[in-house]
Design a protein around this motif. Sequence first.
Motif, mmCIF file in Angstrom:
data_model
loop_
_atom_site.group_PDB
_atom_site.id
_atom_site.type_symbol
_atom_site.label_atom_id
_atom_site.label_comp_id
_atom_site.label_asym_id
_atom_site.label_seq_id
_atom_site.Cartn_x
_atom_site.Cartn_y
_atom_site.Cartn_z
ATOM 1 N N GLY A 153 0.788 -1.261 0.008
ATOM 2 C CA GLY A 153 0.098 -0.009 0.001
ATOM 3 C C GLY A 153 0.989 1.288 0.227
ATOM 4 O O GLY A 153 0.203 2.347 0.082
ATOM 5 N N GLY A 154 2.089 1.033 -0.035
ATOM 6 C CA GLY A 154 3.150 2.223 -0.214
ATOM 7 C C GLY A 154 3.669 2.772 1.311
ATOM 8 O O GLY A 154 2.897 2.561 2.154
ATOM 9 N N ASN A 213 7.751 18.967 9.179
ATOM 10 C CA ASN A 213 6.411 18.112 9.014
ATOM 11 C C ASN A 213 6.653 17.436 7.451
ATOM 12 O O ASN A 213 7.230 18.091 6.446
ATOM 13 N N VAL A 214 6.404 16.172 7.620
ATOM 14 C CA VAL A 214 6.557 15.539 6.335
ATOM 15 C C VAL A 214 5.536 14.936 5.706
ATOM 16 O O VAL A 214 4.387 14.492 6.680
ATOM 17 N N LEU A 215 5.118 15.056 4.495
ATOM 18 C CA LEU A 215 4.019 14.846 4.025
ATOM 19 C C LEU A 215 3.980 13.956 2.612
ATOM 20 O O LEU A 215 4.576 14.546 1.639
ATOM 21 N N ASN A 216 3.544 12.796 2.380
ATOM 22 C CA ASN A 216 3.430 12.203 1.112
ATOM 23 C C ASN A 216 2.272 12.852 0.142
ATOM 24 O O ASN A 216 1.215 13.032 0.606
ATOM 25 N N VAL A 217 2.654 13.239 -0.853
ATOM 26 C CA VAL A 217 1.793 13.796 -1.935
ATOM 27 C C VAL A 217 1.416 13.108 -3.116
ATOM 28 O O VAL A 217 2.590 12.988 -3.915
ATOM 29 N N THR A 218 0.562 12.569 -3.219
ATOM 30 C CA THR A 218 0.228 11.623 -4.598
ATOM 31 C C THR A 218 -1.294 11.497 -4.636
ATOM 32 O O THR A 218 -2.146 11.528 -3.548
ATOM 33 N N GLY A 219 -1.728 10.409 -5.312
ATOM 34 C CA GLY A 219 -3.025 10.038 -5.578
ATOM 35 C C GLY A 219 -3.453 9.041 -4.413
ATOM 36 O O GLY A 219 -2.380 8.204 -3.691
ATOM 37 N N PRO A 220 -4.817 8.562 -4.399
ATOM 38 C CA PRO A 220 -5.099 7.620 -3.408
ATOM 39 C C PRO A 220 -4.924 6.078 -3.773
ATOM 40 O O PRO A 220 -4.688 5.072 -2.989
ATOM 41 N N GLU A 221 -4.779 5.948 -5.170
ATOM 42 C CA GLU A 221 -4.500 4.567 -5.689
ATOM 43 C C GLU A 221 -3.048 4.088 -5.428
ATOM 44 O O GLU A 221 -2.246 4.754 -5.795
ATOM 45 N N THR A 222 -2.956 2.870 -5.314
ATOM 46 C CA THR A 222 -1.722 2.003 -5.828
ATOM 47 C C THR A 222 -2.066 1.700 -7.274
ATOM 48 O O THR A 222 -2.637 0.528 -7.417
ATOM 49 N N ALA A 223 -1.853 2.624 -8.149
ATOM 50 C CA ALA A 223 -2.208 2.253 -9.534
ATOM 51 C C ALA A 223 -1.692 1.279 -10.439
ATOM 52 O O ALA A 223 -0.278 1.265 -10.371
ATOM 53 N N SER A 224 -2.590 0.238 -10.698
ATOM 54 C CA SER A 224 -1.979 -0.904 -11.609
ATOM 55 C C SER A 224 -1.597 -0.549 -12.940
ATOM 56 O O SER A 224 -2.427 0.050 -13.676
ATOM 57 N N VAL A 225 -0.410 -0.767 -13.351
ATOM 58 C CA VAL A 225 0.318 -0.518 -14.803
ATOM 59 C C VAL A 225 -0.663 -1.354 -15.787
ATOM 60 O O VAL A 225 -1.167 -0.750 -16.767
#
Length: 349
Positions: free
Chosen positions: A165-166, A261-273
Motif C-alpha cells: 500500500g506504499g 512536517n513530512v507529507l506524502n503527496v500523491t493519489g489515493p490509488e496504488t495504480a496498476s500498470v
Amino acid sequence: MSAWTSLPTSVETEDALDALLTTPPPDLVEMMARIDGDIIVLGIGGKMGLTLGVLARRAIEAAGVRKSVIGVSRFSDPMCRDTLEAQGVQTLPCDLLDRAAVDDLPRVKNVIYMVGRKFGTKGAEPLTWASNVSVPDNVGQHFRESRLVVFSTGCVYPLVPAVSGGCTEGVAPDPVGEYAQSCLGRERVFEHWSNTFATPLCLVRLNYAIDLRYGVLYDIGKRVFEGRPIDLGVSHFNAIWQGDANHWALRCLEHCASPANVLNVTGPETASVRFVAEAFAELFSAGVDFVGEGTDGRMYLSNAARAIAQFGYPSVPLITMIRWQAGWIQRGGRSLDKPTHFAVVDGEY
Ligand SMILES: NC(=O)c1ccc[n+]([C@@H]2O[C@H](COP(=O)([O-])OP(=O)(O)OC[C@H]3O[C@@H](n4cnc5c(N)ncnc54)[C@H](OP(=O)(O)O)[C@@H]3O)[C@@H](O)[C@H]2O)c1
C-alpha cells in the motif's frame, strides 16, 4: 460553474489544460486571504513551477488581497519567464548555486522550493549533489525567517511491493542510488537549518504529477498508442493531477513546523500498470501486449492517506486523467519529451 465542481470530458488545447491546472479551488483562495506575506517560488522554471506560480497568482486575485508572487529560476527556457510575467508573476533570474546571488534575493515570508536535478545524474553526480544539497544549504540559511514548503520525492523511501500500500511518512528513508541519496540530502540540510533557526518547514514527498504534456500516464498511454509492449516488471505506481499537487503544496504553507512536517503527496490509488494500459487500449480501440509478468517486483510507492485526510481526495480521479490523456495523445497534443522513467528501480537516472 468552476473547474473544481465540473470536470470536462476532454482537454483539447494547451489553453484549456493550463486553465484547468491554474483554476484556484475555494480553500486555496481562503488560505491566501489568511496568510501573511508574499510568496517566492524557487526553481519555478521546471515542469510544475509555471502552473504553480500562476495558480498562486490567481488564488490571490480571487481572494482580493495584495500579495506578490515572485518566481526565481535561471530561466533556461526564456518563454517561461515571459509567460509568468504576462500572468502577473514577477520574475528574478538567479542561479541558486551562487551563494552571493541568493543573499541578494528578497527575504519573502512564504517560500515554495521546487529546485531539483534528476535526469543526467549518471556521469554528472557532482552537479546533482550540488543542485540537490548545496542549493538547499544556501536557501535554508537565507530564508531562515520564512516558512518553507520544499518539494521532495517518494524516491527517498525504500522500494516496496505493491501489497504494502506504499510507504507512509513513518517509514525510514533508504534511498537507492545517488539521485535519491542527494534528495535525502536536500531534506536533511533543510531540516538542519529548520532545527537551527526554528524555521517552519514542510517536506512534500511527491510521486508523479500528471499534466498531459508529461507524466506516467503519458508514458504508458503513448506506448499503448504506438503498439509497444508494456513492461509489468514495475507493476504499480502512484500519480496525482498536477493541479492537485500544486494546490496541496501551496496549502502546506499552513502546515510547516519545526522540526519539519513530512507529507506524502500523491493519489489515493496504488495504480496498476496493467489496469491503466488496458484502459488506454480500450479508449484507443487497440490491443496491448505485456512483458515481464509475474516478477515479484519492488517499486517506489507512497501512501498518501495523511495528505488526503488533510486536504480531501484529489479533484481529478485517475480514470478521468486516463481519458484526458488518451484524447491528448490521439490528437497529437504537445509533449515536453521528458519521460518520467518511472520503471527505473536501480536508482540510475
Ligand atoms: N514532476 C514530478 O512528477 C515530480 C515527482 C517527484 C518529485 N518532484 C520534485 O518536485 C520539484 C518540482 O518538479 P518539476 O518536475 O517541476 O522539476 P523540474 O522540471 O526538474 O524543475 C526544477 C527546476 O529548478 C530549476 N533549477 C535547477 N537548478 C537551479 C539553480 N541552480 N538555480 C535556479 N533554478 C534551478 C530549473 O529551472 P531553470 O533551468 O530555469 O533554472 C528546473 O527546471 C522537483 O524538485 C522535483 O524533484 C517532481
